[in-house]
Scaffold this motif. Structure first.
Motif, PDB file in Angstrom:
ATOM      1  N   SER A   1      64.101 -36.505  49.539  1.00 31.35           N
ATOM      2  CA  SER A   1      63.324 -36.213  49.130  1.00 31.35           C
ATOM      3  C   SER A   1      64.277 -35.906  47.882  1.00 31.35           C
ATOM      4  O   SER A   1      65.726 -35.662  48.295  1.00 31.35           O
ATOM      5  CB  SER A   1      61.889 -36.288  49.369  1.00 31.35           C
ATOM      6  OG  SER A   1      61.549 -35.904  48.097  1.00 31.35           O
ATOM      7  N   HIS A   2      63.817 -34.998  46.924  1.00 32.30           N
ATOM      8  CA  HIS A   2      63.600 -34.539  45.783  1.00 32.30           C
ATOM      9  C   HIS A   2      64.847 -33.238  46.197  1.00 32.30           C
ATOM     10  O   HIS A   2      65.772 -33.129  45.478  1.00 32.30           O
ATOM     11  CB  HIS A   2      62.748 -33.777  44.859  1.00 32.30           C
ATOM     12  CG  HIS A   2      63.349 -33.634  43.949  1.00 32.30           C
ATOM     13  ND1 HIS A   2      63.403 -34.711  42.880  1.00 32.30           N
ATOM     14  CD2 HIS A   2      63.194 -32.772  42.688  1.00 32.30           C
ATOM     15  CE1 HIS A   2      63.597 -34.736  41.915  1.00 32.30           C
ATOM     16  NE2 HIS A   2      63.711 -32.891  41.762  1.00 32.30           N
TER      17      HIS A   2
ATOM     18  N   ARG B   1      53.204 -23.046  49.397  1.00 32.89           N
ATOM     19  CA  ARG B   1      54.834 -22.962  50.815  1.00 32.89           C
ATOM     20  C   ARG B   1      55.197 -23.951  50.923  1.00 32.89           C
ATOM     21  O   ARG B   1      55.508 -25.078  50.693  1.00 32.89           O
ATOM     22  CB  ARG B   1      54.637 -21.790  50.723  1.00 32.89           C
ATOM     23  CG  ARG B   1      55.027 -19.842  49.457  1.00 32.89           C
ATOM     24  CD  ARG B   1      55.428 -19.161  50.777  1.00 32.89           C
ATOM     25  NE  ARG B   1      55.966 -17.836  50.585  1.00 32.89           N
ATOM     26  CZ  ARG B   1      55.030 -17.149  51.159  1.00 32.89           C
ATOM     27  NH1 ARG B   1      54.097 -16.940  52.148  1.00 32.89           N
ATOM     28  NH2 ARG B   1      54.948 -15.685  50.969  1.00 32.89           N
ATOM     29  N   HIS B   2      53.855 -24.539  51.488  1.00 37.63           N
ATOM     30  CA  HIS B   2      53.917 -25.977  52.573  1.00 37.63           C
ATOM     31  C   HIS B   2      53.506 -26.906  51.580  1.00 37.63           C
ATOM     32  O   HIS B   2      54.168 -27.957  51.640  1.00 37.63           O
ATOM     33  CB  HIS B   2      53.509 -25.048  53.498  1.00 37.63           C
ATOM     34  CG  HIS B   2      52.678 -24.310  54.809  1.00 37.63           C
ATOM     35  ND1 HIS B   2      52.326 -24.666  55.393  1.00 37.63           N
ATOM     36  CD2 HIS B   2      54.239 -23.921  54.702  1.00 37.63           C
ATOM     37  CE1 HIS B   2      53.297 -23.510  57.118  1.00 37.63           C
ATOM     38  NE2 HIS B   2      54.312 -23.373  55.983  1.00 37.63           N
ATOM     39  N   ALA B   3      53.089 -26.833  50.939  1.00 35.53           N
ATOM     40  CA  ALA B   3      52.593 -27.740  49.260  1.00 35.53           C
ATOM     41  C   ALA B   3      54.159 -27.793  49.230  1.00 35.53           C
ATOM     42  O   ALA B   3      54.158 -29.313  48.636  1.00 35.53           O
ATOM     43  CB  ALA B   3      51.684 -26.990  48.817  1.00 35.53           C
ATOM     44  N   PHE B   4      54.513 -27.273  48.823  1.00 35.16           N
ATOM     45  CA  PHE B   4      55.873 -27.206  48.080  1.00 35.16           C
ATOM     46  C   PHE B   4      56.930 -27.818  48.493  1.00 35.16           C
ATOM     47  O   PHE B   4      58.012 -28.764  47.968  1.00 35.16           O
ATOM     48  CB  PHE B   4      57.169 -25.631  47.349  1.00 35.16           C
ATOM     49  CG  PHE B   4      57.889 -25.900  46.621  1.00 35.16           C
ATOM     50  CD1 PHE B   4      57.170 -26.095  44.918  1.00 35.16           C
ATOM     51  CD2 PHE B   4      59.259 -25.852  46.734  1.00 35.16           C
ATOM     52  CE1 PHE B   4      58.513 -26.323  44.095  1.00 35.16           C
ATOM     53  CE2 PHE B   4      59.996 -26.266  45.695  1.00 35.16           C
ATOM     54  CZ  PHE B   4      60.044 -26.602  44.613  1.00 35.16           C
ATOM     55  N   LEU B   5      56.739 -27.119  49.630  1.00 31.87           N
ATOM     56  CA  LEU B   5      57.713 -28.028  50.783  1.00 31.87           C
ATOM     57  C   LEU B   5      57.673 -29.636  50.764  1.00 31.87           C
ATOM     58  O   LEU B   5      58.493 -30.475  50.870  1.00 31.87           O
ATOM     59  CB  LEU B   5      57.971 -27.637  51.809  1.00 31.87           C
ATOM     60  CG  LEU B   5      58.170 -26.204  52.232  1.00 31.87           C
ATOM     61  CD1 LEU B   5      58.085 -25.941  53.997  1.00 31.87           C
ATOM     62  CD2 LEU B   5      59.888 -26.100  52.175  1.00 31.87           C
ATOM     63  N   ARG B   6      56.589 -30.082  50.671  1.00 30.54           N
ATOM     64  CA  ARG B   6      55.799 -31.966  50.478  1.00 30.54           C
ATOM     65  C   ARG B   6      56.226 -32.239  49.750  1.00 30.54           C
ATOM     66  O   ARG B   6      56.436 -33.475  49.840  1.00 30.54           O
ATOM     67  CB  ARG B   6      54.149 -31.308  51.411  1.00 30.54           C
ATOM     68  CG  ARG B   6      54.341 -31.277  52.481  1.00 30.54           C
ATOM     69  CD  ARG B   6      52.764 -31.706  52.513  1.00 30.54           C
ATOM     70  NE  ARG B   6      51.863 -31.278  52.164  1.00 30.54           N
ATOM     71  CZ  ARG B   6      51.317 -30.273  52.786  1.00 30.54           C
ATOM     72  NH1 ARG B   6      51.475 -29.538  53.398  1.00 30.54           N
ATOM     73  NH2 ARG B   6      49.979 -28.613  51.863  1.00 30.54           N
ATOM     74  N   MET B   7      56.431 -31.672  48.215  1.00 28.19           N
ATOM     75  CA  MET B   7      57.318 -31.958  47.311  1.00 28.19           C
ATOM     76  C   MET B   7      58.265 -32.259  47.416  1.00 28.19           C
ATOM     77  O   MET B   7      58.854 -33.237  46.623  1.00 28.19           O
ATOM     78  CB  MET B   7      56.828 -31.221  46.158  1.00 28.19           C
ATOM     79  CG  MET B   7      56.756 -31.390  44.690  1.00 28.19           C
ATOM     80  SD  MET B   7      56.684 -30.997  43.509  1.00 28.19           S
ATOM     81  CE  MET B   7      54.818 -31.060  43.622  1.00 28.19           C
ATOM     82  N   VAL B   8      58.451 -31.544  47.488  1.00 33.49           N
ATOM     83  CA  VAL B   8      60.943 -31.943  47.730  1.00 33.49           C
ATOM     84  C   VAL B   8      61.534 -31.883  49.181  1.00 33.49           C
ATOM     85  O   VAL B   8      62.872 -32.135  49.566  1.00 33.49           O
ATOM     86  CB  VAL B   8      61.007 -30.405  47.305  1.00 33.49           C
ATOM     87  CG1 VAL B   8      60.997 -30.086  46.399  1.00 33.49           C
ATOM     88  CG2 VAL B   8      61.020 -29.489  48.204  1.00 33.49           C
TER      89      VAL B   8
ATOM     90  N   LEU C   1      60.073 -32.318  58.313  1.00 34.39           N
ATOM     91  CA  LEU C   1      58.959 -31.814  57.864  1.00 34.39           C
ATOM     92  C   LEU C   1      58.074 -31.588  59.735  1.00 34.39           C
ATOM     93  O   LEU C   1      57.581 -30.628  59.767  1.00 34.39           O
ATOM     94  CB  LEU C   1      58.216 -31.668  56.780  1.00 34.39           C
ATOM     95  CG  LEU C   1      58.656 -30.723  55.751  1.00 34.39           C
ATOM     96  CD1 LEU C   1      57.219 -31.754  54.718  1.00 34.39           C
ATOM     97  CD2 LEU C   1      58.900 -29.980  55.691  1.00 34.39           C
ATOM     98  N   ALA C   2      58.634 -32.658  60.506  1.00 32.53           N
ATOM     99  CA  ALA C   2      57.966 -33.337  61.112  1.00 32.53           C
ATOM    100  C   ALA C   2      57.641 -32.247  63.057  1.00 32.53           C
ATOM    101  O   ALA C   2      56.633 -31.868  62.761  1.00 32.53           O
ATOM    102  CB  ALA C   2      58.163 -34.390  61.910  1.00 32.53           C
ATOM    103  N   HIS C   3      59.105 -31.635  62.145  1.00 29.13           N
ATOM    104  CA  HIS C   3      58.889 -30.921  63.787  1.00 29.13           C
ATOM    105  C   HIS C   3      59.377 -29.281  63.103  1.00 29.13           C
ATOM    106  O   HIS C   3      60.036 -28.481  64.048  1.00 29.13           O
ATOM    107  CB  HIS C   3      60.200 -31.434  64.807  1.00 29.13           C
ATOM    108  CG  HIS C   3      59.449 -32.425  65.549  1.00 29.13           C
ATOM    109  ND1 HIS C   3      58.072 -32.371  65.961  1.00 29.13           N
ATOM    110  CD2 HIS C   3      59.715 -33.815  64.884  1.00 29.13           C
ATOM    111  CE1 HIS C   3      58.045 -33.616  66.452  1.00 29.13           C
ATOM    112  NE2 HIS C   3      59.360 -34.197  65.529  1.00 29.13           N
ATOM    113  N   ALA C   4      59.809 -28.657  62.130  1.00 30.03           N
ATOM    114  CA  ALA C   4      60.138 -27.950  61.371  1.00 30.03           C
ATOM    115  C   ALA C   4      59.221 -26.743  61.611  1.00 30.03           C
ATOM    116  O   ALA C   4      58.681 -26.678  61.165  1.00 30.03           O
ATOM    117  CB  ALA C   4      60.551 -27.822  59.449  1.00 30.03           C
TER     118      ALA C   4
END
Length: 290
Positions: free
Chosen positions: A253-254, A154-161, A167-170
């Motif tokens: 991002s996307h 899940r976290h990897a998917f967040l980095r994609m989109v 994401l820094a403080h999420a």
């Protein structure tokens, strides 16, 4: 305005298409991309439904639009959209597409330009070779969405989109849960149709016919941190369509339509209002020609 998101279904070419329509005003069709369906447009519907009648669908093979009904192509998905426009009695509509949905929108306009009032092309590209290329960055991001624990995926998917600043403080777990509701599935999982959607996207190329959209109001939106549809792809797309307007979101991002909905919706409303005004101004001239 109270929105129900009541699902309807329309059989078409071996698939029962699932869709909803909300709002009042000129018609708008919204087409999403790989691994996301009609619900992904809710942030835009909430911002636009008081001014436009918005139709959103699950692309065939995704969500409630089942079964796939044969080999998947961008042209077939464009035909699905035309079938839903016919079911609504719409002779024409504004067409929006995100990512793969942008290629579908372009294919629809290529087939039936007279049925398209305007194009809004978001985080997309003229050729499906762009998002399916195996660059080191995309390979690393893609592998991370397939490996490890469900939480890691899940976290990897967040980095994609999403952009790094988002994401820094999420709270990434909460964010993944929030986006899962819009995507229509747990972000740790890849929908079964996703690889077929990637294949359809990889085979699609609208580059040869972009110039035929001259005179069609077109908005192209990119996001600076998008690894799937980089700004260079959006710039090339806008450059290929005479008169297209290009806008880039610098901190996105996307997933810009989901995370910057208020700003995106304001831009879309401006684009749609302008296209409608131009259309109304041209109507007396068209009538005079008859």
């Amino acid at each position: 305005m109270t929105l129900s998101y009541l699902r309807q279904s329309t059989p078409h070419r071996g698939c029962t298409l699932s869709w909803f329509v909300e709002g009042d005003g000129p018609p708008v069709v919204m087409i999403h991309g790989v691994g996301i369906g009609a619900a992904g447009w809710r942030p835009q519907v909430e911002g636009l439904a008081s001014h436009f009648r918005c139709l959103c669908l699950d692309n065939r093979g995704f969500g409630a639009s089942q079964p796939l009904g044969g080999a998947l192509t961008v042209e077939l998905m464009a035909d699905d959209v035309l079938a839903l426009m016919d079911a609504q009695g719409w002779s024409s509509a504004h067409v929006m597409g995100h990512s793969l949905g942008g290629l579908v929108a372009l294919a629809l306009a290529h087939r039936a330009k007279e049925r398209v009032r305007s194009l809004a092309l978001l985080c997309t590209f003229a050729s499906g070779a762009v998002p399916t290329r195996l660059t080191p960055r995309m390979l690393a991001l893609g592998l991370r969405t397939q490996l490890g624990t469900r939480r890691m995926r899940r976290h990897a998917f967040l980095r994609m989109v999403l952009a790094p600043d988002e994401l820094a403080h999420a709270d990434r777990d909460a964010l993944a849960e929030q986006l899962a509701d819009l995507f229509g599935h747990d972000l740790a999982d890849q929908p079964p149709v996703a690889m077929k959607q990637f294949g359809a996207m990889r085979r699609a190329d609208s580059t040869p016919y972009l110039r035929e959209f001259a005179g069609l109001p077109t908005l192209v939106v990119s996001a600076t941190h998008d690894p799937i549809a980089p700004p260079s792809a959006g710039q090339a797309l806008a450059a290929g369509i005479p008169g297209a307007r290009y806008v880039e979101f610098p901190n996105a991002s996307h997933g810009v339509t989901l995370r910057f909905a208020e700003e995106v919706n304001a831009l879309l409303k401006e684009h749609l209002d302008s296209a409608e005004a131009s259309r109304q101004a041209a109507a007396p001239a068209r009538a005079g020609e008859r």
